[in-house]
Structure formats: structure tokens, C-alpha cells
Design a protein around this motif. Structure first.
Motif, PDB file in Angstrom:
ATOM      1  N   ALA A  50       0.761  -1.307  -0.088  1.00  0.00           N
ATOM      2  CA  ALA A  50       0.084  -0.082  -0.019  1.00  0.00           C
ATOM      3  C   ALA A  50       0.944   1.276   0.069  1.00  0.00           C
ATOM      4  CB  ALA A  50      -0.930  -0.031   1.138  1.00  0.00           C
ATOM      5  N   CYS A  51       1.934   1.242   0.683  1.00  0.00           N
ATOM      6  CA  CYS A  51       3.007   2.248   0.860  1.00  0.00           C
ATOM      7  C   CYS A  51       3.603   2.459  -0.771  1.00  0.00           C
ATOM      8  CB  CYS A  51       3.832   1.974   1.754  1.00  0.00           C
ATOM      9  SG  CYS A  51       3.477   1.985   3.535  1.00  0.00           S
ATOM     10  N   ARG A  52       3.876   1.699  -1.182  1.00  0.00           N
ATOM     11  CA  ARG A  52       4.856   1.681  -2.475  1.00  0.00           C
ATOM     12  C   ARG A  52       3.528   1.973  -3.541  1.00  0.00           C
ATOM     13  NH1 ARG A  52       7.118  -4.144  -3.875  1.00  0.00           N
ATOM     14  NH2 ARG A  52       7.965  -3.077  -5.648  1.00  0.00           N
ATOM     15  N   ARG A  53       2.462   1.649  -3.508  1.00  0.00           N
ATOM     16  CA  ARG A  53       1.304   2.295  -4.545  1.00  0.00           C
ATOM     17  C   ARG A  53       1.026   3.632  -4.264  1.00  0.00           C
ATOM     18  NH1 ARG A  53      -0.573  -2.884  -3.730  1.00  0.00           N
ATOM     19  NH2 ARG A  53      -2.089  -2.258  -1.898  1.00  0.00           N
ATOM     20  N   PHE A  54       1.155   3.963  -3.127  1.00  0.00           N
ATOM     21  CA  PHE A  54       0.834   5.527  -2.831  1.00  0.00           C
ATOM     22  C   PHE A  54       1.717   6.288  -3.224  1.00  0.00           C
ATOM     23  CE2 PHE A  54       0.970   9.224  -0.018  1.00  0.00           C
ATOM     24  CZ  PHE A  54      -0.399   9.574  -0.224  1.00  0.00           C
ATOM     25  N   LEU A  55       3.211   5.797  -2.784  1.00  0.00           N
ATOM     26  CA  LEU A  55       4.124   6.854  -3.114  1.00  0.00           C
ATOM     27  C   LEU A  55       4.431   6.802  -4.680  1.00  0.00           C
ATOM     28  CD1 LEU A  55       7.597   6.534  -1.400  1.00  0.00           C
ATOM     29  CD2 LEU A  55       7.552   6.812  -3.920  1.00  0.00           C
ATOM     30  N   VAL A  56       4.398   5.691  -5.365  1.00  0.00           N
ATOM     31  CA  VAL A  56       4.518   5.822  -6.802  1.00  0.00           C
ATOM     32  C   VAL A  56       3.430   6.485  -7.656  1.00  0.00           C
ATOM     33  CG1 VAL A  56       4.993   4.502  -8.860  1.00  0.00           C
ATOM     34  CG2 VAL A  56       6.175   3.905  -6.747  1.00  0.00           C
ATOM     35  N   PHE A  57       2.001   6.060  -7.341  1.00  0.00           N
ATOM     36  CA  PHE A  57       1.069   6.313  -8.247  1.00  0.00           C
ATOM     37  C   PHE A  57       0.114   7.723  -7.680  1.00  0.00           C
ATOM     38  CE2 PHE A  57       1.348   1.951  -8.856  1.00  0.00           C
ATOM     39  CZ  PHE A  57       1.865   1.865 -10.391  1.00  0.00           C
ATOM     40  N   GLN A  58       0.430   8.064  -6.475  1.00  0.00           N
ATOM     41  CA  GLN A  58      -0.244   9.221  -6.034  1.00  0.00           C
ATOM     42  C   GLN A  58       0.825  10.493  -5.595  1.00  0.00           C
ATOM     43  OE1 GLN A  58      -3.292  10.595  -5.413  1.00  0.00           O
ATOM     44  NE2 GLN A  58      -4.591   8.829  -4.964  1.00  0.00           N
ATOM     45  N   LEU A  59       1.683  10.232  -4.679  1.00  0.00           N
ATOM     46  CA  LEU A  59       2.587  11.296  -4.247  1.00  0.00           C
ATOM     47  C   LEU A  59       3.536  11.607  -5.390  1.00  0.00           C
ATOM     48  CD1 LEU A  59       3.455  13.151  -1.939  1.00  0.00           C
ATOM     49  CD2 LEU A  59       4.870  11.239  -1.071  1.00  0.00           C
ATOM     50  N   LEU A  60       4.176  10.778  -5.950  1.00  0.00           N
ATOM     51  CA  LEU A  60       5.200  11.126  -6.989  1.00  0.00           C
ATOM     52  C   LEU A  60       4.762  12.091  -8.138  1.00  0.00           C
ATOM     53  CD1 LEU A  60       8.054  11.126  -8.179  1.00  0.00           C
ATOM     54  CD2 LEU A  60       7.427   8.949  -9.228  1.00  0.00           C
ATOM     55  N   PRO A  61       3.430  11.465  -8.622  1.00  0.00           N
ATOM     56  CA  PRO A  61       3.078  12.369  -9.779  1.00  0.00           C
ATOM     57  C   PRO A  61       2.563  13.843  -9.329  1.00  0.00           C
ATOM     58  CG  PRO A  61       1.582  10.209  -9.619  1.00  0.00           C
ATOM     59  CD  PRO A  61       2.802  10.183  -8.656  1.00  0.00           C
ATOM     60  N   THR A  62       1.787  13.761  -8.144  1.00  0.00           N
ATOM     61  CA  THR A  62       1.390  15.035  -7.619  1.00  0.00           C
ATOM     62  C   THR A  62       2.589  15.933  -7.306  1.00  0.00           C
ATOM     63  OG1 THR A  62      -0.593  13.745  -6.537  1.00  0.00           O
ATOM     64  CG2 THR A  62       0.146  15.891  -5.656  1.00  0.00           C
ATOM     65  N   TRP A  63       3.609  15.288  -6.839  1.00  0.00           N
ATOM     66  CA  TRP A  63       4.934  16.411  -6.629  1.00  0.00           C
ATOM     67  C   TRP A  63       5.402  16.704  -7.928  1.00  0.00           C
ATOM     68  CZ3 TRP A  63       9.800  14.884  -7.723  1.00  0.00           C
ATOM     69  CH2 TRP A  63      10.879  15.767  -7.302  1.00  0.00           C
ATOM     70  N   LEU A  64       5.512  15.941  -8.839  1.00  0.00           N
ATOM     71  CA  LEU A  64       5.914  16.075 -10.153  1.00  0.00           C
ATOM     72  C   LEU A  64       5.070  17.398 -10.688  1.00  0.00           C
ATOM     73  CD1 LEU A  64       6.531  12.763 -12.029  1.00  0.00           C
ATOM     74  CD2 LEU A  64       8.283  14.154 -11.353  1.00  0.00           C
ATOM     75  N   MET A  65       3.945  17.455 -10.665  1.00  0.00           N
ATOM     76  CA  MET A  65       3.087  18.570 -11.294  1.00  0.00           C
ATOM     77  C   MET A  65       2.875  19.639 -10.306  1.00  0.00           C
ATOM     78  SD  MET A  65       0.098  16.406 -13.281  1.00  0.00           S
ATOM     79  CE  MET A  65      -0.287  15.040 -11.953  1.00  0.00           C
TER      80      MET A  65
END
Length: 258
Positions: A73-88
Motif C-alpha cells: 500500500a505504501c509503494r502504490r501511494f508513493l509511486v502512483f499518488q505522491l510522486l505524480p502529484t509532486w511532479l506536477m
């Protein structure tokens, strides 16, 4: 000019992966999934990192993620939520990563020993990521490396390739000296104290803190649509990205219980 150069870089970087990429160049950085399929993750990170922010004196939204490296669950949140949100939205948000999660520590002969929820490999990768964060300091340098590790099939063996791709200035030896030495032990103890000091105490991971606060409502919103939450929480002029679409939502029940 920087944007034009970066998009040209994106175009030429993606031409060799057409067999995997069914999207036009204009869409290659629209989502992290498309960036991965077109093999332009690094170029997308560079593009969003160079976007000019709107001038404002408003404070950035503070996002703290308490997680453990092998928790799905941590991996999914970090890769698919937090990372793309931070990128944008990196111009209006600050991200702090704290790898420790549901681990336990005890002091033995003046040194800390850790027991992790998903076994020794998780303690090992937690320490690798803590050392990377310490060595690279700023989020722009260490977040891509952490994301590279977290999205890999075998987290214990990708340090070299991930450093080569996103932080070639940092050697594997430097990281491993930290992991196997007193510094890595100290960093993990610091993460343990920081995690244990959470108020309210964490009940699961990923555990998200927004502007110093954690509530069930904030957690649900972060897990469901972090991108929208950051846009709504930021009190300054909204960046152009906030008029776009939200990042793929995740289910609230996808957590690793403490």
C-alpha cells in the motif's frame, strides 16, 4: 526555452520505445503510467522541476509520508499518488519521506536493532532509503531515486541502477557505507523517534500528514485524490496544473496495519 528543450529531449528519448508507447509526445508527461510506458520518467521529472512557479509569498503545503519500504500500500501511494502529484505541483508543496512505518526498535549494547513488519529485507531497504535521503538532502534529488526503488520488482537489488539513472553523483559504496555503519543505525533511530512521536499515533501506513495534521478526513482525501487535496489546500494563486485532471485514486483500505 527550457520547456522547449525538455520537450525535444522527451521526443528523442521516446522514439526508441514506440513499441511500448501508444501515446503522442504531448501526453508523455500527463501521467506517471504513461511516462513509464514511454520510458521518459527522468525527462518528465526534469520538465516539471523546471516549470516556472507563479510568484507568491504563500507557504507551500507540507506533506509528510510515514511508510515502510516493502508495504504494498505504501509503494502504490508513493509511486502512483505522491510522486505524480509532486511532479506536477512541486512549486506549491514540500514533501518529507520517513521510511520506518510499523517497525520496532530496541537498544542492544549501545546500538539499535530493528524488527520490521515485512522482515529483514524491509529493514535493509528502509535503511538504504534513509541513507539516500540523508546523502542527497533535497527532495528533488532523492525522491526520484526512492520512487525508482519502490516501483522495482526486487527492491533489494536496484540501488545501483536507480542511482545511475537519477543520482549518478552518489556512489553505491557511499550509500552502503552508511547502511552498514553507525550513520545508518542513527538515521533509522531518528526515523523511529519521529514516527513514535506522531500525534495522533499512527495506526497503519501509509500515514499522511498535511501541514502538520493527520485526521481520518485528510487521510481519506490524500489516498483518494492527493492532487486535488494539494490544489485545494494551497492558499496562494493556483498553478496551471491545478486546472487539470486528478491523479488515479487509491482505495482507503489499502494500508499496512500497525
Amino acid at each position: 526555452m527550457k520547456s522547449a528543450v525538455l520537450f525535444l529531449t522527451l521526443y528523442f528519448a521516446g522514439t526508441y520505445s514506440q513499441q511500448l508507447c501508444d501515446h503522442p509526445p504531448s501526453e508523455w508527461c500527463s501521467t506517471w503510467e504513461i511516462a513509464k510506458a514511454c520510458q521518459v520518467e527522468k525527462q518528465c521529472i526534469e520538465y516539471y522541476s523546471h516549470k516556472d512557479p507563479k510568484k507568491t509569498n504563500e507557504p507551500a503545503v507540507q506533506v509528510e509520508l510515514y511508510y515502510e519500504s516493502l508495504c504494498g500500500a505504501c509503494r502504490r501511494f508513493l509511486v502512483f499518488q505522491l510522486l505524480p502529484t509532486w511532479l506536477m505541483l512541486n512549486n506549491i508543496m514540500n514533501v518529507t519521506l520517513v521510511p520506518y512505518g510499523n517497525a520496532q526498535e530496541k537498544e542492544v549494547s549501545g546500538k539499535w536493532e530493528f524488527t520490521c513488519q515485512h522482515g529483514p529485507d524491509e529493514c535493509y531497504v528502509n535503511t538504504i532509503e534513509a541513507c539516500i535521503i540523508d546523502q542527497l538532502k533535497d527532495i528533488e534529488s532523492h525522491f526520484p531515486v526512492i520512487a525508482c526503488i519502490e516501483q522495482s520488482a526486487n527492491l533489494t537489488s536496484v540501488l545501483g541502477p536507480c542511482l545511475a539513472a537519477f543520482a549518478p553523483q552518489l556512489s553505491v559504496k557511499t550509500v552502503m557505507d552508511c547502511v552498514n555503519g553507525d550513520l545508518g543505525n542513527k538515521l533509522m533511530h531518528q526515523n523511529a523517534m519521529r514516527t513514535d512521536a506522531l500525534n495522533p499515533p499512527h495506526e497503519y501506513v501509509p500515514w499522511v500528514v498535511i501541514n502538520g495534521k493527520h485526521t481520518d478526513t485528510l487521510q481519506d482525501r490524500a489516498m483518494g485524490a492527493l492532487f486535488n487535496l494539494i490544489c485545494e489546500t494551497y492558499t496562494g494563486p493556483k498553478p496551471d496544473a491545478c486546472s487539470g485532471k486528478e491523479v488515479t485514486p487509491l482505495k482507503r483500505d489499502s494500508v499496512c496495519l500497525n
